[in-house]
Design an enzyme around this catalytic site. Structure first.
Site, PDB file in Angstrom:
ATOM      1  N   GLY A  49      17.468  36.629 -10.637  1.00 31.41           N
ATOM      2  CA  GLY A  49      17.577  36.915 -12.137  1.00 31.41           C
ATOM      3  C   GLY A  49      16.331  36.195 -12.808  1.00 31.41           C
ATOM      4  O   GLY A  49      15.859  35.567 -12.340  1.00 31.41           O
ATOM      5  N   CYS A  50      16.278  36.708 -13.917  1.00 26.08           N
ATOM      6  CA  CYS A  50      15.144  36.027 -14.834  1.00 26.08           C
ATOM      7  C   CYS A  50      15.409  34.749 -15.198  1.00 26.08           C
ATOM      8  O   CYS A  50      14.799  34.024 -15.299  1.00 26.08           O
ATOM      9  CB  CYS A  50      14.813  37.091 -15.966  1.00 26.08           C
ATOM     10  SG  CYS A  50      13.743  36.335 -17.153  1.00 26.08           S
TER      11      CYS A  50
END
Lengths: 137, 405
Positions: A49-50
């Site tokens: 995920g970021c």
């Protein structure tokens, strides 16, 4: 620790009035999640995920797929427990049959699965489903 | 001129919003700034009364739209003290502006040439040059920073030599807030005849940008960081460089004569502006510059420093909080970690309390690696933030700590 079931989680969450209690519960679930061996934190196990990293490892067989998960963010870890409650130790068929959207809706987790929350929840569900599909192929 | 942040806040409708029942405290200004009513009105006025394509069309609307659009270009030129308004090229934002320069550089550079960037680059000013070097055969050199997040000026100077063709660096670091001493660095780069590109994404609203005084060759910025809409930005470049620079996109507006076999390019600024531009965006940027220029900019800066001081002061009351980026010269960017917690958890629990910050690697993964962190939590202040906003942040942080620890 044995993971709570989806029903237990829904019951527990329904009991809380404030967001603080709900998230304290999720944080505590995250903290209680067994540690993921550091040597398994490899790029091929990463569901990126970021904002935080999520790692996923599988064991067991098609009749009972076991998932090991970890994240460097504790709220994400807690959310992963909610996801695992639905999928862990289930057969590939059970996994694919599970209505995760309805479950998320019951959990009131809209914010977590929104596109800006790069916490990997949606990616992990997609990964788990593709593992189950591959197991049946 | 007087300066009252609480009065300014009233001019931003979005700041009256509530998030989960809490008043919104918007502290993500390095990512994007909110828009004052004056800019919203300009956009609405443009679409309600003047919308038309520019530079063509034999009618009143086309004339009015063109006039507004070109007036905005003049406003930008004055605001950054360009030599000429034709040096102002409209782009989609900083990233596209840098890519216009990179697109030319990759055709002009060759093996043996060197490009210098810094350790504090945003990916927009790093990946672009890394790829230019890969394609052209030039080598990429990275000027180091100190542990406080300041550029190591001596090390930067050592990297410069007769092969240095281009230096690309940020005016102000987005992740740390460090203001680079451009007045010192640019003459150094010029002493070896290197071209200098300044990534002004963070600098434009904070840095008293005067491109003539800076002496750079290119300055790139985005409108949305200075109270204008997203999707509009500027590449400023010296006319003598831009008039021969390899064209970026080809198509309408940017040509002079077209046959089936060939085309010749138009004059500046058109040669670098293919297609129908973001007219409303340009008009909005013009309005934002008018609005911003009407403020007492010295007072604005002093206010931002006050907010930063307040944040630093209150942070001493949070056990385990470590500020990332302690350069003596920095803007109101408060980047931090709290030991034993993850930035994503901090950001999430602040959001539940109405406090909007950014968490993550801030599009600067190599910088985060250099700092030894996976990412940071970043509160970034703007002119409408008040001391109460900073206090709200730290009050909320106490709750975050209580919940996570």
């Amino acid at each position: 620790m044995s993971l709570p079931t989806t029903d237990e989680i829904l019951d527990d969450l329904a009991f809380f009035d404030s967001w603080e209690e709900r998230y304290k519960y999720i944080i505590d679930l995250g903290k209680a999640l067994p540690a993921f061996p550091a040597e398994l934190q490899t790029p091929d196990r990463l569901v990126k995920g970021c904002q935080s990293n999520v790692w996923l490892e599988i064991a067991g067989d098609n009749e009972r797929i076991e998932f090991l998960v970890d994240s460097d963010a504790v709220i994400v870890k807690g959310l992963l427990v909610l996801v695992l409650a639905a999928y862990n130790n289930k057969s590939a068929q059970q996994i694919l049959a599970f209505d995760i959207d309805a479950y998320f809706k019951q959990l009131d987790l809209e914010r977590h699965i929104s596109p800006t929350r790069g916490n990997g929840l949606k990616s992990i569900v997609a990964r788990i489903n593709s593992i189950a599909k591959a197991a049946l192929a | 001129m007087s300066f009252n942040p609480a009065e300014i806040k009233k001019q931003f409708p979005i700041l009256q919003r509530q998030i989960d029942g809490n008043p919104l405290v918007y502290l993500d200004n390095a990512a994007t700034t909110q828009k004052p009513q004056a800019v919203l009105d300009a956009l609405s006025h443009y679409y309600t009364h003047c919308n038309s394509n520019v530079h063509r069309g034999a009618h009143t609307l086309a004339d009015e739209a063109t006039r507004l659009y070109e007036a905005a270009r003049e406003k930008v030129a004055r605001f950054i003290n360009a030599y000429d308004k034709k040096e102002v090229i409209w782009t989609a934002g900083t990233t596209e502006a840098i890519n216009i320069v990179a697109n030319g550089a990759k055709q002009l550079l060759k093996s043996g040439d060197e490009v210098i960037v810094t350790e504090m680059e945003h990916h927009a000013n790093l990946v672009t040059w890394q790829q230019v070097c890969k394609i052209s055969g030039a080598s990429l050199k990275v000027a180091p920073i100190t542990d406080d997040g300041e550029l190591d000026v001596a090390a930067f100077q050592k990297l410069l030599n007769g092969n240095t063709r281009l230096v690309a660096m940020p005016h102000i670091s987005n992740a740390l807030g460090t203001i680079n001493p451009l007045h010192e660095l640019i003459p150094m780069a010029k002493s070896v005849n290197a071209l200098v590109l300044v990534d002004g994404a963070q600098g434009i609203a904070h840095g008293d940008v005067d491109v003539q005084a800076l002496g750079c060759d290119f300055y790139a910025f985005s409108g949305h960081k200075i109270f204008a809409p997203t999707g509009i930005g500027v590449l400023w470049g010296k006319a003598e460089i831009l008039s021969d620079w390899p064209v970026w996109q080809t198509g309408g507006e940017m040509i002079s004569v077209v046959t089936y076999d060939s085309a010749t390019w138009g004059e500046l600024p058109n040669r670098l502006e293919a297609g129908t531009p973001n007219i409303a965006g340009a008009v909005g940027l013009g309005a934002a510059i008018d609005w911003f220029s009407g403020l007492d900019l010295e007072a604005v800066k002093a206010h931002e420093q006050l907010l930063m001081q307040k944040a630093v002061e209150l942070s001493t009351g949070v056990d385990g909080l470590i500020i990332k980026g302690n350069a003596p010269h920095k803007i109101g960017v408060f980047s931090f970690i709290i030991e034993g917690t993850h930035p994503a958890d901090i950001g999430f629990l602040l959001d539940k309390q109405g406090i909007a910050i950014r968490t993550g690697d801030h599009c600067a993964q190599p910088l985060m690696k250099r700092l030894g962190v996976p990412g940071t939590a970043r509160a970034s202040f703007s002119i409408y933030n008040t001391v109460e906003d900073v206090e709200a942040l730290f009050k909320a942080l106490q709750k975050v700590k209580m919940m996570l620890m």
